[in-house]
Design an enzyme around this catalytic site. Structure first.
Site, PDB file in Angstrom:
ATOM      1  N   LYS A   1      43.664  40.204  43.697  1.00  0.00           N
ATOM      2  CA  LYS A   1      43.161  41.038  44.793  1.00  0.00           C
ATOM      3  C   LYS A   1      43.906  40.766  46.097  1.00  0.00           C
ATOM      4  O   LYS A   1      44.335  41.701  46.784  1.00  0.00           O
ATOM      5  CB  LYS A   1      41.664  40.779  44.977  1.00  0.00           C
ATOM      6  CG  LYS A   1      41.061  41.358  46.242  1.00  0.00           C
ATOM      7  CD  LYS A   1      39.614  40.986  46.390  1.00  0.00           C
ATOM      8  CE  LYS A   1      39.419  39.524  46.624  1.00  0.00           C
ATOM      9  NZ  LYS A   1      39.956  39.046  47.933  1.00  0.00           N
ATOM     10  N   THR A   2      44.045  39.488  46.445  1.00  0.00           N
ATOM     11  CA  THR A   2      44.705  39.128  47.703  1.00  0.00           C
ATOM     12  C   THR A   2      46.162  39.581  47.699  1.00  0.00           C
ATOM     13  O   THR A   2      46.671  40.071  48.714  1.00  0.00           O
ATOM     14  CB  THR A   2      44.621  37.601  47.925  1.00  0.00           C
ATOM     15  OG1 THR A   2      43.247  37.218  47.963  1.00  0.00           O
ATOM     16  CG2 THR A   2      45.288  37.204  49.234  1.00  0.00           C
TER      17      THR A   2
ATOM     18  N   ASP B   1      38.783  43.681  53.097  1.00  0.00           N
ATOM     19  CA  ASP B   1      38.724  42.770  51.960  1.00  0.00           C
ATOM     20  C   ASP B   1      37.262  42.519  51.577  1.00  0.00           C
ATOM     21  O   ASP B   1      36.368  42.591  52.426  1.00  0.00           O
ATOM     22  CB  ASP B   1      39.400  41.455  52.364  1.00  0.00           C
ATOM     23  CG  ASP B   1      39.582  40.501  51.194  1.00  0.00           C
ATOM     24  OD1 ASP B   1      39.577  40.967  50.040  1.00  0.00           O
ATOM     25  OD2 ASP B   1      39.725  39.291  51.442  1.00  0.00           O
ATOM     26  N   GLU B   2      37.007  42.228  50.292  1.00  0.00           N
ATOM     27  CA  GLU B   2      35.661  41.887  49.795  1.00  0.00           C
ATOM     28  C   GLU B   2      34.620  42.922  50.221  1.00  0.00           C
ATOM     29  O   GLU B   2      33.538  42.588  50.713  1.00  0.00           O
ATOM     30  CB  GLU B   2      35.241  40.487  50.291  1.00  0.00           C
ATOM     31  CG  GLU B   2      36.183  39.364  49.886  1.00  0.00           C
ATOM     32  CD  GLU B   2      36.061  38.957  48.417  1.00  0.00           C
ATOM     33  OE1 GLU B   2      35.376  39.680  47.662  1.00  0.00           O
ATOM     34  OE2 GLU B   2      36.651  37.941  48.030  1.00  0.00           O
TER      35      GLU B   2
ATOM     36  N   GLN C   1      30.921  41.611  41.435  1.00  0.00           N
ATOM     37  CA  GLN C   1      30.760  40.325  42.117  1.00  0.00           C
ATOM     38  C   GLN C   1      29.958  40.466  43.414  1.00  0.00           C
ATOM     39  O   GLN C   1      30.078  39.647  44.320  1.00  0.00           O
ATOM     40  CB  GLN C   1      32.134  39.702  42.398  1.00  0.00           C
ATOM     41  CG  GLN C   1      32.914  39.373  41.132  1.00  0.00           C
ATOM     42  CD  GLN C   1      34.190  38.610  41.424  1.00  0.00           C
ATOM     43  OE1 GLN C   1      34.160  37.464  41.875  1.00  0.00           O
ATOM     44  NE2 GLN C   1      35.321  39.245  41.173  1.00  0.00           N
TER      45      GLN C   1
ATOM     46  N   ARG D   1      34.698  31.980  36.648  1.00  0.00           N
ATOM     47  CA  ARG D   1      35.303  30.865  37.388  1.00  0.00           C
ATOM     48  C   ARG D   1      36.126  29.982  36.452  1.00  0.00           C
ATOM     49  O   ARG D   1      36.937  29.180  36.913  1.00  0.00           O
ATOM     50  CB  ARG D   1      34.222  29.981  38.036  1.00  0.00           C
ATOM     51  CG  ARG D   1      33.286  30.643  39.050  1.00  0.00           C
ATOM     52  CD  ARG D   1      34.005  31.412  40.100  1.00  0.00           C
ATOM     53  NE  ARG D   1      34.096  32.814  39.737  1.00  0.00           N
ATOM     54  CZ  ARG D   1      34.948  33.668  40.262  1.00  0.00           C
ATOM     55  NH1 ARG D   1      35.822  33.264  41.160  1.00  0.00           N
ATOM     56  NH2 ARG D   1      34.969  34.938  39.882  1.00  0.00           N
TER      57      ARG D   1
END
Length: 672
Positions: free
Chosen positions: A49-50, A240-241, A271, A627
């Site tokens: 994503k980043t 973002d997010e 998420q 995770r």
């Protein structure tokens, strides 16, 4: 009528030379190079994503968009810093004029220019939580509220209530009814405090953290000329997010992007796990409805986890009806090591399994700091903390303080300590400072009265109340002082000797402490669960002195190993799933996977046909699974000794039962 005139961009001599198609996978490339207009990028866990957002910023700059015309909104300063540093590493361009940072930092930047339009000076102070608490104390002190007659929320709790109301846009009365039902009868007084608090902030030229969002939105809504300035400037807005945005953040984005509609939001609806602090998953689900013609991109290649873990994750989230359907696809190769499903006899056996397996994995070459134990609620970690301590396995906790270091656990222990040792000054003062109107000086005076009292020197006394009722106590705390005496009496048996831990804790809660806990902490429910867990731990002790000695020894071990943990970078991470979002480890243990624990019992009791709460719990489970990079263990105790109901048979989490059994390897754990 004014003439329209468009300035053409000055062409750059040469581009950066970045080969975007070679640097990105096919899905990332489509999102990064999309034409102007609204775009939603659904980026699955571990999908880069980043990287995608960074390259999108670089692509805009590379194609002639000026840095000052780009707004990049993130949730942490670290995220903004990392993205801008990566952009600068990619491009030979100056990005100093690019507006990048958290929502709050951008709000602060705008307010520093225009706060006078809201009646504030531009030199306004920003209060932290401690400052906010002090100001609210002043507001309560200056009001005509009779806090002697009612147990009013402490400033910390009021701050949380006001914050949640602002960030969700929910009416105060509705919020109290839904989230703080035990304060619903105080709605009028709390609303009065909210208005007085707003006036006080204006009078003192102070803003709290939430004002940086809320007042920025009000500023732009009430001043169309200012809004137009920023709408013209921010030709491209990137977020973002996005799944974590709340009501105000969503409105702020919509307002700033209103002219050009060039808004790109990146996130993962699977998420979205922070509704308890105001985040609204509907923002990401309804984005295409709010932005007509919005393109939706999905990035599904996962670079983090082995295929076996991804198969489990894809299956786990399928049960949610409100989502963008996607399939995480593995970049890594098959290992033929399935996630483990490990039923254990009880919580102590679960802790023993986790500790032993950690040591085995360490011997197999996985360092301790590449392992994590994740749980739904902080109290789920109690037995595990004790077992790791006993075996000398270093660990760090991101979900809060170590179990026995928490304030509410120390509070309950103080009642017990004073019942056992009537010369314990620290325990006595901790107790009395919980009462209304009693601070440090009053506590000193009361202690002086106690040490001169006959009862303080007796090994066995018939009761506390008959002595305490004669003390000189501030009028505000008189009623609570008497209740404290009754509570302390209940901690003694008919012969005047201290009762067992299992008998003491219900008396402590039923006396003064439960009311104190509600008014003092906004997370009352989770702290109450911690105390229930402490009571369960106390079941194994018939002797109160042995129980208190064990608590002190565990705390001492914790303190002694602190410096060692700081020197030793290799330590297992214990974390709630909420705190673990965005992190990754080679081996992950997800514990306490039983119905009522994960998913949380409060959610199972909700009368909600839409199953909003249950779907968020399932997203939380999905976050926990994703995770793990190499190994995943799903564990649960089959029997739990409940402090109120005795031994209770635990049903495996419905989230486990929804997953095909061939995606997991069952473990049968015996005792040697």
């Amino acid at each position: 009528m004014a003439r329209s005139y468009t300035l053409q961009r000055t062409p750059r001599e040469s581009g950066s030379g970045i080969d975007y198609a070679a640097e990105l996978n096919e899905q990332q490339y489509a999102a990064v190079t999309s034409p102007p207009g609204p775009a939603l990028i659904i980026a699955g866990a571990g999908s880069g994503k980043t990287r995608t957002l960074t390259y999108r910023v670089a692509y805009l700059l590379d194609n002639g968009i000026e840095a000052k015309n780009i707004l990049l909104l993130t949730f942490t300063n670290k995220a903004a810093r990392e993205m801008l540093e990566r952009v600068e590493a990619l491009l030979p361009l100056d990005t100093n004029e690019l507006w990048g940072g958290t929502f709050h930092s951008i709000g602060n930047r705008i307010l520093r220019r225009h706060a006078d339009r809201l009646g504030f000076k531009r030199s306004f102070s920003i209060m932290d939580r401690e400052d906010q608490k002090d100001l609210l104390n002043s507001v309560i002190g200056e009001s005509d509220l009779d806090t002697k007659a009612i147990r009013f929320p402490k400033p910390e709790v009021l701050a949380d209530i006001f914050s949640l109301a602002q960030n969700t846009g929910e009416k105060l009365k509705d919020l109290l009814e839904r989230r703080y039902p035990y304060f619903d009868h105080l709605h009028g007084q709390i609303a009065q405090m909210a208005k007085a608090y707003e006036r006080k902030k204006q009078d003192t030229n102070c803003m709290d953290f939430d004002d940086l969002l809320q007042k920025t939105l009000v500023l732009l809504e009430e001043n169309p000329d200012l809004a137009e300035v920023y709408q013209n400037q921010f030709q491209f807005v990137l977020v973002d997010e996005y799944q974590d945005t709340n009501h105000i953040q969503s409105q702020l984005i919509d307002l700033l992007a209103a002219k050009h509609k060039n808004v790109t939001v990146v996130g993962d609806d699977a998420q979205s796990i922070y509704s308890w602090r105001g985040a609204d998953y509907r923002n990401i689900l309804e984005f295409p409805e709010r932005y007509e013609g919005a393109q939706v991109f999905k990035i599904e290649t996962n670079y983090r986890s082995v295929p076996e873990i991804l198969d489990l994750a894809n299956s786990a989230i399928r049960g949610n009806t409100k989502q963008y359907h996607k399939e995480l696809r593995p970049h890594r190769k098959i290992t033929e090591l399935l996630p483990g499903l490990v039923p254990l006899a009880d919580p102590s056996t679960q802790a023993a399994f986790v500790a032993q397996r950690i040591l085995e994995l360490r011997d197999e070459g996985i360092e301790l700091d590449e392992m994590a134990i994740l749980y739904r609620a902080h109290f789920h970690s109690m037995e595990i903390q004790m077992e790791l301590t006993k075996r000398g396995i270093p660990f760090v906790i991101t979900s809060g303080l170590r179990f026995f270091e928490q304030a509410h656990i120390k509070d309950v222990a103080a009642f017990m300590k004073f019942a056992v040792n009537r010369q314990d000054e620290v325990a006595f003062k901790r107790l009395v400072r919980m009462l209304p109107g009693i601070g440090a000086k009053s506590a000193d005076k009361l202690w002086n009265q106690w040490v001169t009292c006959e009862a303080s020197h007796l090994e066995v006394i018939p009761g506390f109340f008959q002595y305490l009722e004669t003390f000189s106590v501030p009028a505000k705390g008189r009623k609570a002082w008497e209740q404290l005496g009754y509570t302390l009496d209940e901690l003694l048996d008919p012969e005047g000797k201290p009762r067992s831990p299992r008998e003491m804790i219900p008396s402590i809660l039923g006396g003064v402490y439960d009311d104190y806990l509600r008014s003092k902490y906004s997370n009352y429910e989770s702290r109450r669960q911690d105390i229930d867990q402490l009571q369960q731990y106390g079941e194994q002790f018939s002797d109160i002195e042995e129980f208190l000695s064990q608590l002190s020894l565990l705390s001492s071990v914790d303190n002694e190993t602190t410096s060692m943990r700081q020197r030793d970078t290799e330590a297992v991470c214990l974390s709630s799933v909420h705190q673990a979002k965005g992190l990754e480890w080679r081996a992950v243990f997800v514990v306490w996977l039983t119905d009522g624990m994960f998913p949380n019992n409060r959610v199972l009791d909700e009368d909600d046909e839409s199953q909003t709460g249950l779907e968020e719990e399932r997203r939380l489970f999905y976050v926990a699974i994703t995770r793990a990079k190499d190994e995943l263990y799903l564990t649960y105790p089959q029997i739990w000794h409940n402090a109120y109901d005795g031994q209770v048979l635990q049903k495996p989490s419905r989230f486990i039962e929804d997953i095909p059994q061939d995606l997991m390897e069952g473990w049968n754990v015996g005792t040697w």
